[in-house]
Write a protein that holds these residues in place. Structure first.
Motif, short mmCIF file in Angstrom:
data_model
loop_
_atom_site.label_atom_id
_atom_site.label_comp_id
_atom_site.label_asym_id
_atom_site.label_seq_id
_atom_site.Cartn_x
_atom_site.Cartn_y
_atom_site.Cartn_z
N ALA A 148 0.47 -0.98 0.02
CA ALA A 148 -0.21 0.14 -0.05
C ALA A 148 0.84 1.71 0.00
O ALA A 148 0.40 2.15 -0.55
N PHE A 149 1.90 1.19 1.08
CA PHE A 149 2.94 2.59 1.45
C PHE A 149 3.94 1.88 0.41
O PHE A 149 4.90 1.86 1.73
N PRO A 150 4.63 2.13 -0.84
CA PRO A 150 6.05 0.87 -0.88
C PRO A 150 7.10 2.43 -0.72
O PRO A 150 8.15 1.33 -0.22
N LYS A 151 6.68 3.41 -0.70
CA LYS A 151 7.91 4.75 -0.14
C LYS A 151 8.24 4.87 1.57
O LYS A 151 9.17 5.27 1.94
N ALA A 152 6.94 4.21 2.15
CA ALA A 152 7.23 4.51 3.66
C ALA A 152 7.83 3.24 3.92
O ALA A 152 8.13 3.27 5.52
N PHE A 153 7.36 1.79 2.97
CA PHE A 153 8.34 0.48 4.29
C PHE A 153 9.99 0.92 4.24
O PHE A 153 9.98 0.65 5.76
N LEU A 154 10.53 1.60 3.92
CA LEU A 154 12.23 1.19 4.23
C LEU A 154 12.40 1.85 5.12
O LEU A 154 13.17 2.27 6.31
N PRO A 155 11.49 3.49 5.32
CA PRO A 155 11.76 4.68 6.33
C PRO A 155 11.55 4.17 7.60
O PRO A 155 12.26 4.08 8.75
N LEU A 156 10.22 3.04 7.88
CA LEU A 156 9.53 3.07 8.23
C LEU A 156 10.42 1.55 9.24
O LEU A 156 11.15 1.48 10.88
N LEU A 157 10.80 0.56 7.98
CA LEU A 157 11.87 -0.60 8.91
C LEU A 157 12.95 0.18 9.18
O LEU A 157 14.20 -0.83 9.99
N ARG A 158 13.82 1.41 8.65
CA ARG A 158 15.31 1.82 9.47
C ARG A 158 14.82 2.63 10.44
O ARG A 158 15.59 2.37 11.78
N PHE A 159 13.82 2.78 10.80
CA PHE A 159 13.33 3.59 12.15
C PHE A 159 12.69 2.68 13.16
O PHE A 159 13.17 2.71 14.41
N SER A 160 13.32 1.11 12.32
CA SER A 160 12.28 0.10 14.06
C SER A 160 13.95 -0.19 13.99
O SER A 160 14.12 -0.51 14.88
N GLY A 161 15.08 -0.35 13.53
CA GLY A 161 16.02 -0.08 14.05
C GLY A 161 16.27 0.20 15.56
O GLY A 161 17.29 -1.08 15.76
N VAL A 162 16.16 1.36 15.37
CA VAL A 162 16.16 2.03 16.69
C VAL A 162 15.33 1.00 18.02
O VAL A 162 16.57 1.12 18.71
N PHE A 163 14.37 0.83 17.43
CA PHE A 163 13.54 -0.13 18.82
C PHE A 163 14.88 -1.74 18.46
O PHE A 163 14.80 -1.97 20.02
N ARG A 164 15.12 -2.03 18.01
CA ARG A 164 16.10 -3.42 18.02
C ARG A 164 17.37 -3.20 18.51
O ARG A 164 17.86 -3.83 19.59
N LEU A 165 17.85 -1.77 18.19
CA LEU A 165 18.97 -1.44 19.60
C LEU A 165 18.99 -1.34 20.44
O LEU A 165 19.87 -2.31 21.55
N ALA A 166 18.01 -1.14 21.06
CA ALA A 166 17.36 -1.08 22.34
C ALA A 166 17.12 -2.30 23.07
O ALA A 166 17.41 -2.52 24.63
N LEU A 167 16.77 -3.24 22.21
CA LEU A 167 15.53 -4.05 22.87
C LEU A 167 17.15 -5.73 22.98
O LEU A 167 17.49 -6.55 23.64
N PHE A 168 17.65 -5.65 21.93
CA PHE A 168 19.52 -5.99 21.73
C PHE A 168 20.81 -5.32 22.32
O PHE A 168 21.31 -6.54 22.17
N GLY A 169 20.01 -4.35 22.41
CA GLY A 169 21.82 -3.63 22.76
C GLY A 169 21.50 -3.33 24.60
O GLY A 169 22.50 -3.59 25.27
N ALA A 170 20.36 -2.62 25.25
CA ALA A 170 20.52 -2.12 26.06
C ALA A 170 19.65 -3.00 27.60
O ALA A 170 20.11 -2.72 28.32
N MET A 171 19.26 -3.45 26.94
CA MET A 171 18.26 -4.34 27.36
C MET A 171 19.10 -4.89 28.41
O MET A 171 18.88 -5.30 29.30
N PRO A 172 19.79 -6.28 27.54
CA PRO A 172 20.50 -7.80 28.08
C PRO A 172 21.56 -7.37 29.42
O PRO A 172 22.27 -7.55 29.46
N VAL A 173 21.88 -5.70 28.52
CA VAL A 173 23.15 -4.43 29.89
C VAL A 173 22.33 -4.86 31.21
O VAL A 173 22.61 -5.05 31.79
N ALA A 174 21.08 -3.60 30.54
CA ALA A 174 20.11 -4.31 31.70
C ALA A 174 19.96 -5.25 32.85
O ALA A 174 20.03 -5.29 34.05
N MET A 175 19.32 -6.15 32.35
CA MET A 175 19.54 -7.84 33.01
C MET A 175 20.76 -8.14 32.88
O MET A 175 20.25 -8.47 34.73
N ALA A 176 21.70 -7.96 32.54
CA ALA A 176 22.62 -8.85 33.48
C ALA A 176 23.16 -7.78 34.69
O ALA A 176 23.51 -8.24 35.67
N TRP A 177 22.97 -6.33 34.65
CA TRP A 177 23.69 -5.91 35.60
C TRP A 177 23.36 -5.94 37.06
O TRP A 177 23.16 -6.22 38.04
#
Length: 120
Positions: free
Chosen positions: A25-54
């Motif tokens: 439906a929105f071919p030009k919006a999909f890649l920017p949204l996918l790029r933006f979701s990378g920020v949330f993946r960084l939080a999920l797989f970067g900051a959260m494991p550090v907090a859990m280990a701490w």
């Protein structure tokens, strides 16, 4: 078709159909949204494991966690359950190692957000 197969089919459809519909439906919006979701993946797989280990390391210092782990291990062994017990820390370096991982996660997040702003 069994109930488990139906559940897997529903989960598959719910996983793949919404992104597919957005991409169609929105071919030009999909890649920017996918790029933006990378920020949330960084939080999920970067900051959260550090907090859990701490938090895990802080509990082990209090002695309460070790006591509970030993009790849980004995209960499971009595039931015949195999328990994998890790000796030592999975991330060596103590708090300095955790801080380095967190600092790299924050730096990559800032770079990603900066790159995302420049693309828009």
């Amino acid at each position: 078709m069994t109930k488990g197969q139906k559940l897997r089919m529903h989960a598959t459809l719910l996983t793949f159909c919404p992104p597919l519909l957005v991409a169609i439906a929105f071919p030009k919006a999909f890649l920017p949204l996918l790029r933006f979701s990378g920020v949330f993946r960084l939080a999920l797989f970067g900051a959260m494991p550090v907090a859990m280990a701490w938090k895990c390391r802080k509990q082990k210092l209090s002695g309460k966690s070790i006591e509970m782990t030993i009790r849980h291990w004995k209960d499971n062994v009595d039931k015949g359950v195999v328990v994998y017990h890790l000796q030592g820390q999975m991330l060596p370096g103590g708090n300095v190692g955790l801080f380095c991982v967190l600092a790299m996660t924050i730096a990559i997040t800032i770079l990603q957000l900066n790159q995302w702003d420049n693309v828009s």
